[in-house]
Design an enzyme around this catalytic site. Sequence first.
Site, short mmCIF file in Angstrom:
data_model
loop_
_atom_site.label_atom_id
_atom_site.label_comp_id
_atom_site.label_asym_id
_atom_site.label_seq_id
_atom_site.Cartn_x
_atom_site.Cartn_y
_atom_site.Cartn_z
N LYS A 56 -11.25 -12.70 5.45
CA LYS A 56 -12.34 -12.22 6.31
C LYS A 56 -13.45 -11.73 5.40
CE LYS A 56 -9.61 -8.00 7.30
NZ LYS A 56 -8.24 -8.49 7.10
N ARG B 113 0.84 -1.20 0.00
CA ARG B 113 0.00 0.00 0.00
C ARG B 113 0.88 1.25 0.00
NH1 ARG B 113 -4.60 -1.73 4.52
NH2 ARG B 113 -5.26 -3.62 3.42
N ASP C 207 -16.15 -2.03 4.98
CA ASP C 207 -15.08 -1.12 4.57
C ASP C 207 -14.95 -1.12 3.05
OD1 ASP C 207 -14.04 -3.69 4.32
OD2 ASP C 207 -12.01 -3.09 4.86
N SER D 278 -7.94 -1.43 1.18
CA SER D 278 -8.89 -1.76 2.23
C SER D 278 -9.65 -0.53 2.71
CB SER D 278 -8.17 -2.45 3.39
OG SER D 278 -9.09 -2.95 4.34
N HIS D 279 -9.50 -0.19 3.99
CA HIS D 279 -10.25 0.91 4.61
C HIS D 279 -9.56 2.25 4.42
CE1 HIS D 279 -7.27 -0.72 7.32
NE2 HIS D 279 -7.25 0.43 7.96
N ASP E 136 -14.23 -6.60 3.38
CA ASP E 136 -13.85 -7.74 4.20
C ASP E 136 -14.05 -7.46 5.69
OD1 ASP E 136 -11.72 -5.97 4.48
OD2 ASP E 136 -10.16 -7.47 4.15
N ARG E 137 -14.24 -6.21 6.07
CA ARG E 137 -14.46 -5.86 7.48
C ARG E 137 -15.92 -5.56 7.74
NH1 ARG E 137 -9.02 -3.13 9.72
NH2 ARG E 137 -7.62 -3.82 8.08
N THR F 214 -1.23 -10.87 13.80
CA THR F 214 -2.22 -10.15 13.01
C THR F 214 -1.98 -10.40 11.53
OG1 THR F 214 -2.50 -8.42 14.67
CG2 THR F 214 -3.06 -7.85 12.41
N SER G 268 -9.74 -5.93 14.54
CA SER G 268 -9.82 -4.85 13.56
C SER G 268 -11.04 -5.01 12.65
CB SER G 268 -8.54 -4.79 12.73
OG SER G 268 -8.23 -6.05 12.17
N ASP H 74 -13.08 -2.61 0.76
CA ASP H 74 -13.04 -3.86 0.00
C ASP H 74 -13.96 -4.92 0.58
OD1 ASP H 74 -11.40 -4.20 2.24
OD2 ASP H 74 -10.16 -5.69 1.25
N GLU I 27 -10.45 -11.01 13.98
CA GLU I 27 -9.49 -10.04 14.49
C GLU I 27 -10.24 -8.86 15.09
OE1 GLU I 27 -5.75 -10.63 11.45
OE2 GLU I 27 -7.29 -9.18 10.89
#
Length: 692
Positions: free
Chosen positions: A518, A126, A408, A225-226, A412-413, A475, A507, A410, A505
């Site tokens: 996830k 990233r 989020d 991600s986020h 996954d959260r 993690t 997060s 993508d 997790e």
Amino acid sequence: MSVELRLTTNKPQNFYLRATRSFLEGLPAKDDKPAKPPLDTVTLSALGNAIAVGTYIAGVVEKEGLAKIASVKTKWSSVSGGKHAPHMTIVLKRKAGEKALTGDLTVSTEATEPIAGQKPGTSGLRKKTKEFMGKNYLENFVQSTFNALKQSGVPVEGGTMAVSGDGRYYNKDAIQIIIKMAVANGVKTVWVGQDGLMSTPAMSAVIRNREGGFAPFGGFILSASHNPGGLDEDFGIKFNCENGGPAPEKVTDKMFENTKEIKEYKICKGFPTIDIATCGSYLVNDKIRVDVFDCAHDHVDLLQKVFDFEAIKKLIARKDFSMVYDSMNGVQGPYAKRVLCTELGAPESALINAVPKEDFGGKSSPSHGHADPNLTYAVELTAAMGIDKGGNRVGPADSVPEFGAAADGDADRNMILGKQWFVSPSDSLAIIAANADCIPFFKGGLRGCARSMPTSGALDLVAKKKKIPCFVTPTGWKFFGNLMDSGDENYFPDTKVYTPFLCGEESFGTGSNHVREKDGMWAVLAWLQILASKNKDDSKPLVTVEEITKAHWKSYGRNYYCRYDYEGVEKEPADKMMVNLTEKCKDLKGKEMKGMKVESATNFEYKDPVDASISSNQGINIIFTDGSRIVFRLSGTGSAGATIRLYLEKYEPASGNLDQSQFDVVKPLAELAMEISELPQLTGRTSPTVIT
């Protein structure tokens, strides 16, 4: 669209032939049934004696000109009694849906040189978008990935690969570059989600299930991600392997080594630009195939097998039930509409921010472009659910929905909310584990579970009561992968089996072994399934999210828990703090500090129980004799500087005070953490950027 047709010898082969023809040709409207459009892909799956049926059907429809046989795969599959049987998968592509393109397939070898800092973190590489757009930045990393895969024996040449992302800025341009580089590196088939969209869990589902499953050697996910999206914000890329999970450390280490030595990259400059906005199968020079397909189909199809959609549909139809779902202008929008509205009957008014945007709404949006499902950034959802950024109740509860959730960038959260009620990610994981029996996927019972080291010990208490193994990992979702593949004859045939498996997790990531990532939608459906199981009788008052959470605490006690994020810290002082803490760990054991005694203090090291690999320096873990914890680690999800994460946990038994504010309970631990780490002195930070 696609379909998998599972063949048996229980019905005549002409039955399956008629079904295959109807899928490829479509069906006209009849009586009260609407017309069904033709499908571009039909996958015939045949076991044992049914293989003859599959080869017959494929031969007939190809001879008739209805379809072309795109691929044939054979393998041995496990059947009852511990035996194995031959299994054949035949992929048929509808000829009328195929679009012929021409292009120059000449491979150009372009000179380049290493670019510093291309080391993948826990979730890939990233950086700022402009850095990715710089000369050879993306190309270097992609070529290094192909080089590493080939060095690892992955069948890249002649293989199938997927590429898509979360829709952030530069996503579409990067996809076209990666397609051209994939072809130059020998890839014969590329899969792309429509509009270049595919959530991270959907990518895993596609790799594991599309066209009979495990057809691609892996896929590139374009996401940070986020993190915010946009020209001046963040971009990211990671590679998922043939099992649908993130590349393990042995592969990412090889990728990084290649980035430090790269001298050239390969690309087919004359390969045509693919129209990724339109679903279809594009055949270039009758040699290279690019399939663009509905990004939600495979994932939604899988989720329907995991959960009891009919039971959830009845819950959503209750007059006393209402919900709101926030996709935060990330990739989840199309999935939320398909699952929650089309399949489960929720009104579209229950969806907010359901249109994917390249900047996730941008700085002028309420979330300031942070598609991060927490109390700080999901402000529209928290306002709708009647809580503030501290999780405190705000205003009257009358018009507040009973259930709320967010995803989020993508997808996954997840964040789970009840009416004026916040469920912490650690509690959410534990509650799902405690109620797993109501989810069809777990009907035989859980055989294992895991959490990341910083996540609270709430899951451990459930696992102890259920008498199932509970693992504590570093993690990063990739550390759950081996546990999910335990006992799999293709990966670890001689190890103990821990699936069905549940993991998560702190997060805001939760999931199971249905995919190898996830899965934000999975977590939402898990909660809806639990609510449905508690509310079968609609003549009785609704059992709420808050009531389920409190009942859990009364059974297991409560792990008061909080995370402080210090974002954008200069890397040098952050590293120095961690080095100092590692040294201090040697002398902390047995010390009395603010009325608490240190039981252990270590820099966490993990030995994988499946492949025995060791991961060191995974975070400072300070445990006190009363069960309280202080954890420090540097996050690998930022694009610039360093993010220091501080985790605070204090356990209260079931007989104790369970109704306190978690933020207030852990404040004394936070003060002690500042004293031990000297974080304010070293970084100049006196308060965290985000508290969750």
